[in-house]
Motif scaffolding. Structure first.
Motif, PDB file in Angstrom:
ATOM      1  N   ARG A 227      -7.220   4.662  -4.396  1.00 46.95           N
ATOM      2  CA  ARG A 227      -8.193   5.180  -3.446  1.00 46.95           C
ATOM      3  C   ARG A 227      -7.757   6.517  -2.870  1.00 46.95           C
ATOM      4  NH1 ARG A 227      -6.494   5.563   1.701  1.00 46.95           N
ATOM      5  NH2 ARG A 227      -5.517   7.152   0.389  1.00 46.95           N
TER       6      ARG A 227
ATOM      7  N   CYS B  14     -10.582   0.265   2.863  1.00 47.78           N
ATOM      8  CA  CYS B  14     -10.721   1.635   2.354  1.00 47.78           C
ATOM      9  C   CYS B  14     -12.000   2.269   2.887  1.00 47.78           C
ATOM     10  CB  CYS B  14     -10.755   1.642   0.830  1.00 47.78           C
ATOM     11  SG  CYS B  14      -9.207   1.120   0.070  1.00 47.78           S
TER      12      CYS B  14
ATOM     13  N   ARG C 205       0.859  -1.198   0.000  1.00 46.62           N
ATOM     14  CA  ARG C 205       0.000   0.000   0.000  1.00 46.62           C
ATOM     15  C   ARG C 205       0.887   1.237   0.000  1.00 46.62           C
ATOM     16  NH1 ARG C 205      -1.667  -3.233   4.404  1.00 46.62           N
ATOM     17  NH2 ARG C 205      -3.549  -4.436   4.010  1.00 46.62           N
TER      18      ARG C 205
ATOM     19  N   VAL D   7     -12.907   5.054  -4.390  1.00 49.09           N
ATOM     20  CA  VAL D   7     -12.160   3.794  -4.340  1.00 49.09           C
ATOM     21  C   VAL D   7     -12.371   3.127  -5.684  1.00 49.09           C
ATOM     22  CG1 VAL D   7     -11.921   1.547  -3.228  1.00 49.09           C
ATOM     23  CG2 VAL D   7     -12.526   3.544  -1.856  1.00 49.09           C
TER      24      VAL D   7
ATOM     25  N   GLU E 297      -9.417  -5.475   0.924  1.00 45.84           N
ATOM     26  CA  GLU E 297      -8.787  -4.161   0.776  1.00 45.84           C
ATOM     27  C   GLU E 297      -9.836  -3.079   0.543  1.00 45.84           C
ATOM     28  OE1 GLU E 297      -5.520  -3.345   1.365  1.00 45.84           O
ATOM     29  OE2 GLU E 297      -5.671  -5.394   2.138  1.00 45.84           O
TER      30      GLU E 297
END
Length: 623
Positions: A489, A374, A328, A460, A370
């Motif tokens: 995102r 978010c 990330r 996102v 994931e």
RNA sequence: GCCCACGUAGCUCAGUGGUAGAGCACUUCUUUGGUAAAGAAGAGGUCAUGGGUCCGAUUCCCAUCGUGGGCUCCA
């Protein structure tokens, strides 16, 4: 203003106020036609609070003409003309519109489905193709006002004729109309451009450029707090901070597909000096230039319109095992886009902006988790700021469009993941076909500004496309290369737009943790200034943004100015306070809270800031 | 980019075919005043920019730039 509220542009909702607004639109059309008999009518639907009607006019119309038109409309209302409806066969209707030389109405008829009933309404000698419904007669119309003129393309397409659109509002009573106009004025007072100027939060300067925001010290303080806030949350969620430059080679964006596909919404490329010189001497045309650019004959750089290619190159700079994923990469990345000049708007629509961006590289199986992460972040951020009034939009493919890239099977999976994640948020959401990005489906968070316009904030987006274009891989458990999935995102969207929306959300009265100036100390007389400076130093050392207003003004004036500046805490300091080691606290909303010890005040204040409270804890007044 | 409107002092705004005004802010002086605005004086503007009409334009006309409301667009 808003979109036509009806799905069918020839009809409108049947409640009284909507029917009345629709009839008012017809009265407007009648008044315009009397003024300019050659006027062609487009559509005239009901919208929030009123109506509009599109016309093609033989001469220009100006808002200066409104009083005369409104006067004629009032006469029509006073005449109490009945609204007569009838329907007739298509050919007859078509002929009627042709005879009235209403070519747009003819086109409307031609677009109607075979089984549609074709109806007209008539008041006085004015006839208009319309499905209705209307009120019984023009006399039932209440209070109305013409608001503005705008250009509008027929059928909303820029390649079509541009019509003149007249906007109006209408209510049952004059009181309701007055009330609406007052509310509109109030809304304008909390407009982020007005508040931003008043509180000196940002500045946009002609000499710097359209849509390029300068963050002043006060606005900068807000932004810093927000960025610290989000950075902390990201750390907790296992993000890594990266930094990348503002430009990249054209080659990079050709690989990503952003250039030249989106060339028109970007600043022109920065090309090499030699090429510019050649251009000047050879008399090379602009067409040749753009051909050479897209053919790759020219080396150049682009102001980055997105951060993803840079982040992708960070990912691709090393080999990755499936054990490393997800990776990330987060950055407050500034991007530049050539928005059309007519679209620019304060901080909410700009040409250079900083996204709270991050790109997640994960396995297919990790995608739902994931996305959930978010959305959790979005929940935290919006919750802390007390922003509950937003909607979630799940952008899906437009079924009949070929603008999307990537494998439809992957699209299906991505869309399902977004849908499921959005559902778990617990807020109402809408699925919107055609709202997807070209590279994947997305979840958007949308808020309204003071005059009801919607702005997209966070987003996102799942991306099955760029990993292919950049040939990204990771090594799986089977020691074979596999394709990662990317997620873009940005829960705030951009710092510019988000702060713009926040200014309006708080109407400039930011919670203490965000307030540019958190505490202002007001010495009553000059002899108290020294003690106040010492207090300020203590507050500043504790991380508080505090100032002293040591001007020789009366306390009442200093208090007034502090209130107008929306400062959360004013401390009034005089002989009594200094003798007791106290501060006399005045809170922006709660008013005079009386005296308390410096230690007590600081404890409460630091707690309020640390916990990012929206309002102070109910005060315990010391006696 | 297109349609309409607007652009006068740092801010909010008046005003006029004979080269400009108010309130607030700013500076100085008086005042040392306990929770929403003390008094006085001063300084501050090529009236967005460039052309044109006119004896004369901040005012009228055109263009450009910028802003606002829409339209279109929006990775």
């Amino acid at each position: 203003m808003s979109q036509p509220s009806s799905v069918d542009e020839l009809s409108s909702p049947s409640d009284f106020i909507s029917r009345m607004r629709h009839t008012t639109a017809h009265v407007l059309a009648q008044a315009i036609r009397e003024r300019m008999p050659e006027a062609q009518m487009g559509i005239g639907p009901v919208i929030d609070n009123g109506f509009f009607y599109d016309f093609q006019l033989p001469e220009q119309l100006s808002e200066d003409d409104f009083p005369a038109i409104e006067a004629r409309m009032r006469q029509i209302v006073k005449a109490d003309l009945p609204m007569v409806r009838w329907s007739e066969p298509r050919e007859e209707a078509r002929k009627r519109c042709e005879e009235l030389s209403q070519t747009f109405k003819v086109r409307l008829i031609d677009d109607l489905p075979d089984e549609a009933e074709i109806s007209f309404y008539q008041q006085g000698d004015f006839v208009d193709l319309c499905k209705g419904p209307h009120i019984e007669s023009t006399g039932k119309i209440g209070a109305f006002k013409l608001m503005s003129i705008a250009g509008a393309y027929w059928r909303g397409k820029a390649e079509n004729e541009q019509l003149t659109r007249v906007y109006g509002v209408a209510f049952e009573t004059q009181d309701e109309l007055d009330n609406y106009l007052i509310k509109l004025e109030e809304a304008k007072r909390r407009d982020h451009r007005v508040v931003g100027k008043h509180l000196k939060l940002f500045h946009i300067d002609d000499a710097v450029g359209q849509g390029l925001v300068l963050w002043t010290p006060a606005g900068g303080a807000i932004r810093t707090e927000l960025q610290n806030f989000i950075s902390n949350e990201l750390r907790k969620q296992g993000y890594d901070q990266v930094y990348t430059p503002h430009i990249g080679r054209l080659e990079l964006y050709k690989t990503s597909g952003h250039f030249p596909y989106y060339a028109e919404s970007q600043y022109p490329p920065l090309v090499q000096r030699e090429f510019l010189a050649a251009l000047a001497s050879d008399g090379c045309t602009c067409g040749e230039l753009s051909n050479k650019l897209s053919d790759g004959d020219v080396e150049g750089y682009l102001l980055k319109p997105m951060n993803c290619p840079h982040h992708i190159k960070i990912f691709a700079s090393q080999r990755h095992s499936y054990r490393d994923l997800p990776i990330r990469l987060a950055e407050f990345g500034t991007v530049y886009r050539w928005e059309q000049s007519g679209e620019l708007n304060g901080m909410t629509r700009v040409r250079g902006f900083t996204q709270d961006d991050a790109h997640l590289f994960c396995t297919e199986e990790q995608v739902p988790g994931e996305i959930q992460g978010c959305l959790q972040l979005v929940k935290t951020i919006f919750g802390t700021l007390g922003m509950t009034d937003f909607r979630v939009r799940v952008g899906l493919r437009d079924p009949d469009s070929s603008k999307y890239v990537g494998d439809p099977a992957n699209w299906d999976k991505a869309e399902a993941a977004c849908r499921e994640a959005a559902m778990t948020l617990g807020v109402p959401f809408s699925e919107e076909p055609g709202e997807a990005a070209f590279y994947g489906p997305k979840i958007d968070f949308v808020v309204q500004d003071v005059i009801g316009r919607e702005w997209q904030l966070g987003t996102v987006q799942v991306d099955y496309n760029l990993p292919v274009r950049f040939d990204l891989t990771y090594t799986g458990a089977d020691s074979m290369p596999h394709r990662p999935v990317m997620i873009h995102r940005a829960p705030f969207g951009s710092m510019e737009r988000f702060v713009g929306v926040l200014i309006e959300h708080f109407a400039g009265s930011f919670p203490t943790w965000l307030a540019p100036e958190q505490v202002r100390i007001l010495p009553i007389a000059d002899r108290h200034a020294e003690w106040c400076e010492a207090l300020k130093t203590r507050l500043v050392e504790a991380g508080i943004r505090a100032t002293v207003d040591s001007r020789s003004e009366k306390t009442g004036k200093k208090v007034a100015e502090g209130q107008v500046a929306r400062i959360p805490y004013l401390l009034v300091i005089g002989d009594r306070d200094i003798a007791a080691g106290n501060v006399s606290v005045r809170h922006r909303e709660l008013g005079d809270l009386g005296g308390r010890s410096v230690d007590q005040f600081m404890d409460d204040l630091l707690h309020e800031v640390r916990e990012r409270l929206l309002a102070p804890i109910p005060p315990v007044k010391e006696v």
